[in-house]
Motif scaffolding. Structure first.
Motif, mmCIF file in Angstrom:
data_model
loop_
_atom_site.group_PDB
_atom_site.id
_atom_site.type_symbol
_atom_site.label_atom_id
_atom_site.label_comp_id
_atom_site.label_asym_id
_atom_site.label_seq_id
_atom_site.Cartn_x
_atom_site.Cartn_y
_atom_site.Cartn_z
ATOM 1 N N LEU A 117 -10.033 -6.174 63.110
ATOM 2 C CA LEU A 117 -10.028 -7.593 63.011
ATOM 3 C C LEU A 117 -9.297 -8.417 61.515
ATOM 4 N N LEU A 118 -8.625 -7.390 60.515
ATOM 5 C CA LEU A 118 -7.851 -7.664 59.660
ATOM 6 C C LEU A 118 -7.259 -7.131 58.954
ATOM 7 N N PRO A 119 -6.114 -6.411 59.437
ATOM 8 C CA PRO A 119 -5.038 -5.808 59.572
ATOM 9 C C PRO A 119 -4.505 -5.989 57.543
ATOM 10 N N THR A 120 -3.669 -5.573 57.019
ATOM 11 C CA THR A 120 -3.770 -5.719 56.054
ATOM 12 C C THR A 120 -2.689 -4.951 55.022
ATOM 13 N N CYS A 121 -1.814 -5.206 54.454
ATOM 14 C CA CYS A 121 -0.999 -4.708 53.546
ATOM 15 C C CYS A 121 -1.100 -4.347 52.453
ATOM 16 N N PRO A 122 -2.054 -3.083 52.092
ATOM 17 C CA PRO A 122 -1.634 -2.796 50.501
ATOM 18 C C PRO A 122 -0.538 -2.537 49.549
ATOM 19 N N PRO A 123 -1.040 -3.512 48.210
ATOM 20 C CA PRO A 123 0.126 -3.149 47.436
ATOM 21 C C PRO A 123 0.958 -2.232 47.796
ATOM 22 N N ARG A 124 1.258 -1.179 47.511
ATOM 23 C CA ARG A 124 2.753 -0.600 47.416
ATOM 24 C C ARG A 124 3.194 -0.849 48.318
ATOM 25 N N ALA A 149 2.380 6.365 53.254
ATOM 26 C CA ALA A 149 0.725 7.350 52.827
ATOM 27 C C ALA A 149 0.851 8.549 52.063
ATOM 28 N N SER A 150 -0.238 9.069 52.616
ATOM 29 C CA SER A 150 -0.651 10.604 52.554
ATOM 30 C C SER A 150 -0.434 11.748 53.284
ATOM 31 N N ALA A 151 0.491 10.726 54.933
ATOM 32 C CA ALA A 151 0.678 12.022 55.837
ATOM 33 C C ALA A 151 1.653 12.653 55.551
ATOM 34 N N PRO A 152 1.508 13.979 56.628
ATOM 35 C CA PRO A 152 2.638 14.826 55.889
ATOM 36 C C PRO A 152 3.503 14.606 56.010
ATOM 37 N N ARG A 153 5.126 15.053 55.402
ATOM 38 C CA ARG A 153 6.603 14.980 56.011
ATOM 39 C C ARG A 153 6.672 14.895 57.212
ATOM 40 N N GLY A 154 7.293 13.763 57.931
ATOM 41 C CA GLY A 154 7.252 13.699 59.408
ATOM 42 C C GLY A 154 6.167 13.016 60.268
ATOM 43 N N MET A 155 4.825 13.057 59.640
ATOM 44 C CA MET A 155 3.968 12.514 60.582
ATOM 45 C C MET A 155 3.807 10.576 60.187
ATOM 46 N N GLY A 156 4.612 10.365 59.072
ATOM 47 C CA GLY A 156 3.776 8.961 59.051
ATOM 48 C C GLY A 156 3.281 7.675 60.141
ATOM 49 N N MET A 158 2.149 8.864 63.080
ATOM 50 C CA MET A 158 0.990 8.818 63.336
ATOM 51 C C MET A 158 -0.397 9.024 61.918
ATOM 52 N N THR A 159 0.043 7.774 61.347
ATOM 53 C CA THR A 159 -0.946 6.518 60.528
ATOM 54 C C THR A 159 -0.854 5.360 60.357
ATOM 55 N N ASN A 160 -2.092 4.551 60.292
ATOM 56 C CA ASN A 160 -1.881 3.399 61.025
ATOM 57 C C ASN A 160 -1.777 2.895 58.910
ATOM 58 N N GLN A 161 -0.693 2.187 58.284
ATOM 59 C CA GLN A 161 -0.564 1.832 57.098
ATOM 60 C C GLN A 161 -1.395 0.597 56.434
ATOM 61 N N TYR A 162 -1.347 -0.286 58.133
ATOM 62 C CA TYR A 162 -2.161 -1.725 57.433
ATOM 63 C C TYR A 162 -3.618 -0.919 57.516
ATOM 64 N N ALA A 163 -4.222 0.128 57.434
ATOM 65 C CA ALA A 163 -5.548 -0.405 57.548
ATOM 66 C C ALA A 163 -6.585 0.370 55.701
ATOM 67 N N ALA A 164 -6.360 -0.913 54.905
ATOM 68 C CA ALA A 164 -6.236 -0.595 53.828
ATOM 69 C C ALA A 164 -7.890 -1.724 53.137
ATOM 70 N N MET A 165 -7.713 -1.947 54.693
ATOM 71 C CA MET A 165 -9.304 -3.493 54.735
ATOM 72 C C MET A 165 -10.165 -3.159 56.176
ATOM 73 N N PRO A 166 -11.423 -2.600 55.478
ATOM 74 C CA PRO A 166 -11.784 -2.402 53.987
ATOM 75 C C PRO A 166 -11.502 0.068 53.289
ATOM 76 N N SER A 167 -12.121 -0.082 52.528
ATOM 77 C CA SER A 167 -11.208 0.846 51.960
ATOM 78 C C SER A 167 -12.524 2.054 51.886
ATOM 79 N N LEU A 168 -11.979 3.035 53.359
ATOM 80 C CA LEU A 168 -13.159 3.747 53.579
ATOM 81 C C LEU A 168 -12.731 4.881 52.718
ATOM 82 N N HIS A 169 -11.772 4.426 52.198
ATOM 83 C CA HIS A 169 -11.759 6.622 51.034
ATOM 84 C C HIS A 169 -13.130 5.982 50.285
#
Length: 298
Positions: A117-124, A149-156, A158-169
């Motif tokens: 519902l709320l794709p969010t661009c992280p500060p970085r 992000a924290s994805a291994p090199r070459g696998m960026g 395969m991750t959603n970099q706009y999944a900042a809200m909420p922080s499940l970390h």
């Protein structure tokens, strides 16, 4: 209550996590709306004087001795500590495990709804003019991750970099902290239960991966997940009961051969049965006072 089977738990957690990971990828929003949402959060924080990300990010950027360990922590602890706490609960607190696991899963699925519902661009990922530095990209040569992000090199991809809200970390770290504080007996475990979610909150902001309000939302998601844990457990029990009833309708063979015992008579060697458990099972968190019924031999 019967102790959960480890292999069944492993399959269940694997299926839920796979669905969550795939859902994150499907939930990718367009970059423009994600940036707009990120800027709106940043503006709100500035208006409320809550924008702690800027000073923390500057501190981390200027101090590699802080940034590099923080980058390693962000890229790994999320996937190491949470499973470790689950295993610890399964082995040491089996009566508490099911409710704790359900709380974590329900909250994770709520977080997925937030990403959708709320794709969010992280500060970085904001324009450099906003004053943020991606420490994981800056110090990527020290770790296995790349500039995405924290994805291994070459696998960026395969991750959603706009999944900042909420922080499940932060949300998962809070769950771990509650488990360690509530069920850990050693003072060190309780201290770690307090320190881990606080440290995670500082790390996600200092590395410019999340806003402060992302962390608040992560804690809120865990709160809503806690409220839904008991209903989720009741629903799971109802579904299990339906399948159990269907299986119980099958005819069972008579093994007594037609012989019956008189009132008060016991079969030689028969013992009264009793149940015992390491912990009283929870129907919900933080705690339940219900006790298991004790079976008695006739």
């Amino acid at each position: 209550m019967r102790k959960p089977r480890w292999w069944a738990e492993l399959i269940l957690i694997g299926v839920v996590y796979a669905a969550y990971s795939c859902g994150r990828l499907v939930a990718r929003g367009d970059a423009r709306s994600a940036v707009d949402h990120g800027l709106a959060i940043l503006d709100l924080e500035k208006a409320l004087h809550l924008n702690a990300e800027h000073p923390l990010n500057r501190l981390f950027t200027e101090t590699p001795a802080l940034a590099i360990p923080a980058d390693f922590a962000y890229a790994s602890l999320h996937y190491v500590v949470t499973p470790a706490v689950l295993i610890w609960l399964f082995r040491r607190r089996p009566g508490r495990y099911r409710a704790a696991r359900t709380w974590l899963m329900v909250s994770t699925l709520l977080g997925l709804i937030g990403f959708t519902l709320l794709p969010t661009c992280p500060p970085r990922l904001l324009d450099a003019g906003h004053g943020f530095v991606d420490t994981m990209a800056q110090f990527s040569s020290y770790g296995w991750w790349g500039a995405e992000a924290s994805a291994p090199r070459g696998m960026g991809a395969m991750t959603n970099q706009y999944a900042a809200m909420p922080s499940l970390h932060v949300g998962w770290a809070l769950w771990c902290g509650v488990m360690l504080w509530r069920y850990g007996r050693a003072p060190l475990l309780k201290a770690l239960g307090v320190a881990y979610p606080l440290l995670t909150t500082v790390i996600v902001m200092g590395t410019a991966n999340h806003y402060f309000l992302d962390a608040v939302a992560g804690a809120a998601v865990m709160g809503f997940g806690l409220l839904l844990t008991a209903p989720a457990l009741r629903l799971a029990d109802r579904v299990r009961g339906m399948f159990g009833s269907a299986a119980g309708r099958e005819d069972r063979p008579i093994v007594s051969g037609g012989w019956e015992t008189s009132a008060g008579e016991r079969i030689p060697g028969q013992r009264s049965s009793s149940t015992s458990a390491d912990d009283t099972p929870d129907r919900g968190l933080p705690c339940s006072s219900e006790a298991e019924s004790v079976g008695k031999a006739r």
